[in-house]
Design an enzyme around this catalytic site. Structure first.
Site, mmCIF file in Angstrom:
data_model
loop_
_atom_site.group_PDB
_atom_site.id
_atom_site.type_symbol
_atom_site.label_atom_id
_atom_site.label_comp_id
_atom_site.label_asym_id
_atom_site.label_seq_id
_atom_site.Cartn_x
_atom_site.Cartn_y
_atom_site.Cartn_z
ATOM 1 N N HIS A 14 0.862 -1.202 0.000
ATOM 2 C CA HIS A 14 0.000 0.000 0.000
ATOM 3 C C HIS A 14 0.887 1.238 0.000
ATOM 4 O O HIS A 14 1.495 1.573 1.022
ATOM 5 C CB HIS A 14 -0.901 0.012 1.252
ATOM 6 N N HIS A 16 1.413 5.449 -1.779
ATOM 7 C CA HIS A 16 1.018 6.574 -2.632
ATOM 8 C C HIS A 16 2.286 7.108 -3.286
ATOM 9 O O HIS A 16 3.139 7.669 -2.608
ATOM 10 C CB HIS A 16 0.345 7.669 -1.802
ATOM 11 N N LEU A 17 2.388 6.928 -4.607
ATOM 12 C CA LEU A 17 3.591 7.398 -5.309
ATOM 13 C C LEU A 17 3.368 8.746 -5.979
ATOM 14 O O LEU A 17 4.301 9.326 -6.524
ATOM 15 C CB LEU A 17 4.044 6.357 -6.337
ATOM 16 N N ASN A 42 -5.422 7.210 -5.997
ATOM 17 C CA ASN A 42 -6.118 8.473 -5.669
ATOM 18 C C ASN A 42 -5.370 9.688 -6.205
ATOM 19 O O ASN A 42 -5.021 10.606 -5.480
ATOM 20 C CB ASN A 42 -6.373 8.588 -4.148
ATOM 21 N N LYS A 100 -9.675 -0.422 -5.334
ATOM 22 C CA LYS A 100 -9.611 0.285 -4.054
ATOM 23 C C LYS A 100 -10.931 0.994 -3.791
ATOM 24 O O LYS A 100 -11.410 1.766 -4.622
ATOM 25 C CB LYS A 100 -8.472 1.312 -4.087
ATOM 26 N N HIS A 137 -10.430 1.316 2.300
ATOM 27 C CA HIS A 137 -10.181 2.334 3.320
ATOM 28 C C HIS A 137 -11.368 2.248 4.273
ATOM 29 O O HIS A 137 -12.463 2.702 3.941
ATOM 30 C CB HIS A 137 -10.066 3.732 2.695
ATOM 31 N N HIS A 175 -4.367 -0.379 6.202
ATOM 32 C CA HIS A 175 -3.859 0.455 7.304
ATOM 33 C C HIS A 175 -4.731 0.391 8.555
ATOM 34 O O HIS A 175 -5.293 1.390 8.981
ATOM 35 C CB HIS A 175 -3.648 1.908 6.849
ATOM 36 N N ASP A 248 1.559 2.775 3.487
ATOM 37 C CA ASP A 248 0.711 3.961 3.301
ATOM 38 C C ASP A 248 1.550 5.237 3.255
ATOM 39 O O ASP A 248 1.083 6.305 3.650
ATOM 40 C CB ASP A 248 -0.377 4.060 4.372
ATOM 41 N N HIS A 252 3.270 14.774 1.217
ATOM 42 C CA HIS A 252 2.679 16.081 0.885
ATOM 43 C C HIS A 252 3.772 17.119 1.124
ATOM 44 O O HIS A 252 4.557 16.987 2.072
ATOM 45 C CB HIS A 252 1.497 16.416 1.810
ATOM 46 N N ALA A 264 -3.729 15.041 5.247
ATOM 47 C CA ALA A 264 -3.442 13.787 5.953
ATOM 48 C C ALA A 264 -2.406 13.003 5.172
ATOM 49 O O ALA A 264 -2.516 12.870 3.953
ATOM 50 C CB ALA A 264 -4.718 12.969 6.081
HETATM 51 O O1 DOR Z 1 -3.176 9.788 5.516
HETATM 52 C C1 DOR Z 1 -3.565 9.456 4.423
HETATM 53 N N1 DOR Z 1 -3.058 10.010 3.296
HETATM 54 N N2 DOR Z 1 -4.528 8.537 4.333
HETATM 55 C C2 DOR Z 1 -5.109 8.240 3.166
HETATM 56 O O2 DOR Z 1 -6.014 7.434 3.170
HETATM 57 C C3 DOR Z 1 -4.715 8.930 1.914
HETATM 58 C C4 DOR Z 1 -3.361 9.463 2.018
HETATM 59 C C5 DOR Z 1 -3.030 10.449 0.921
HETATM 60 O O3 DOR Z 1 -3.263 10.143 -0.252
HETATM 61 O O4 DOR Z 1 -2.507 11.523 1.241
HETATM 62 ZN ZN ZN Z 2 -3.309 5.105 1.626
#
Ligand code: DOR
Ligand code: ZN
Length: 345
Positions: A14, A16-17, A42, A100, A137, A175, A248, A252, A264
């Site tokens: 899991h 996020h790239l 996402n 997802k 999720h 997660h 996860d 950011h 988040a």
């Molecule tokens: O903390 C998170 N950040 N939880 C998520 O489900 C998405 C992720 C994000 O894409 O920033």
């Molecule tokens: Zn995630």
């Protein structure tokens, strides 16, 4: 106490790239440690078609050296209008490994997520028939449900009926953060599994308020009480095949984290394996790290185990306060701290 640990090369189930400059800056941290990763869909707009998944996979590979050996495993973002035919074709072609499910508005870029799971019956029946995993999720988004209860309520209201209604559907609750989720997965049998992040193993909710408001400890689902952290730890080191590694990692820019309404996500990719090794070491369970990191995931996804190995050694790793990603700072998990394990290059 072993000073060195050699384990089969792990995978991240899991991650996020992102895309663009962020992708170019973060992909290497994941590819350096992991042979494969389940890549979250996402983006804005989300990855909802096989063609979009193929194009995204090509951008990920283009962001890495040609000999990285890394395989991105792509996922389809489910919406209320998800098309079972497109999903089945994408799965058969190898463009999608899983779907997802984000409840609408649960987290980053989830506005297009699912507003009512009952609208997805055809999709879920198709996935069950073709044996395609559903990644969830697991949080309800009702405003009247307390932030810290959203996962436990989801397990009770949505997940338990879903598991009963689709008796052969393979599900990963992503997660997990609560004792309730760990217990549900443990008793649900082989076809229900869960990923566990470094932060949910290492932080409880005090971390959000440690001397002041701490945006870099904020992710979704939000970290919980200490008793939940301990339950998640027990699940991870239990040896149960139902639990496996999923970072996860969710980078950011610092400006989007340190804001009035901060995003988040915790960017844990740079030292993910060192984080997990620290936890398994603290639990006296280093002998179980390999199953959690490198075996349970592929076995669930019915993929071959990796053949290479990685080496971790007991040595100091100093985590920088920030990492420049495409010209902006991103603050990593454990920023400015020292970890007691190190991945040997
Ligand atoms: O903390 C998170 N950040 N939880 C998520 O489900 C998405 C992720 C994000 O894409 O920033
Ligand atoms: Zn995630």
């Amino acid at each position: 106490m072993p000073e060195r640990l050699t384990i089969r090369r792990p995978d991240d189930w899991h991650v996020h790239l992102r895309d663009g400059a962020m992708l170019a800056g973060v992909a290497g941290f994941t590819a350096r440690q992991f042979a494969r990763a389940i890549v979250m869909p996402n983006l804005a707009p989300p990855v909802t078609t096989a063609g979009a998944a193929r194009a995204y996979r090509d951008r990920i590979l283009a962001a890495l050296p040609a000999d990285s050996g890394f395989t991105p495993l792509m996922t389809c973002y489910l919406t209320d209008n998800a098309d079972p035919g497109e999903i089945a074709r994408g799965f058969a072609a190898g463009d999608f490994t899983a779907c997802k499910l984000y409840p609408a508005h649960a987290t980053t870029n989830s506005a297009h997520g699912v507003s009512d799971i009952r609208a997805l019956t055809d999709v879920l029946e198709t996935m069950q028939r073709i044996d395609m995993p559903l990644l969830i999720h697991g949080e309800v988004t009702d405003r009247d449900v307390d932030m810290f209860d959203r996962e436990a309520v989801f397990v009770d209201r949505i997940l338990a009926p879903l598991v009963a209604d689709f008796p052969a559907l393979r599900i990963v609750l992503e997660h997990i953060t609560t004792a309730e989720a760990a217990q549900f997965v443990e008793q649900a049998g082989e076809r229900v599994a869960a990923t566990i992040t470094p932060q949910h193993l290492m932080l409880n909710r005090n971390a959000l308020f440690d001397g002041g408001l701490r945006p870099h400890a904020y992710c979704l689902p939000v970290v919980k009480r200490e008793r939940h952290r301990l339950a998640i730890r027990r699940a991870a080191v239990s040896g149960s095949a139902s639990f496996f590694l999923g970072t996860d990692s969710a980078p950011h820019d610092v400006a989007r984290k340190e804001a009035d309404c901060g995003c988040a996500g915790i960017f844990n990719a740079p030292h993910a394996l060192e984080s997990y090794a620290t936890v398994f070491d603290e639990e006296g369970a280093l002998d179980r790290l390999e199953a959690f990191a490198s075996e349970n995931g592929p076995n669930f996804y019915r993929l071959p185990l990796n053949t290479g190995t990685i080496i971790l050694e007991r040595a100091e790793t100093i985590v920088p306060p920030a990492i420049d990603i495409g010209g902006s700072d991103v603050v990593p998990f454990h920023a400015g701290r020292t970890l007691g394990w190190r991945l040997v290059e």
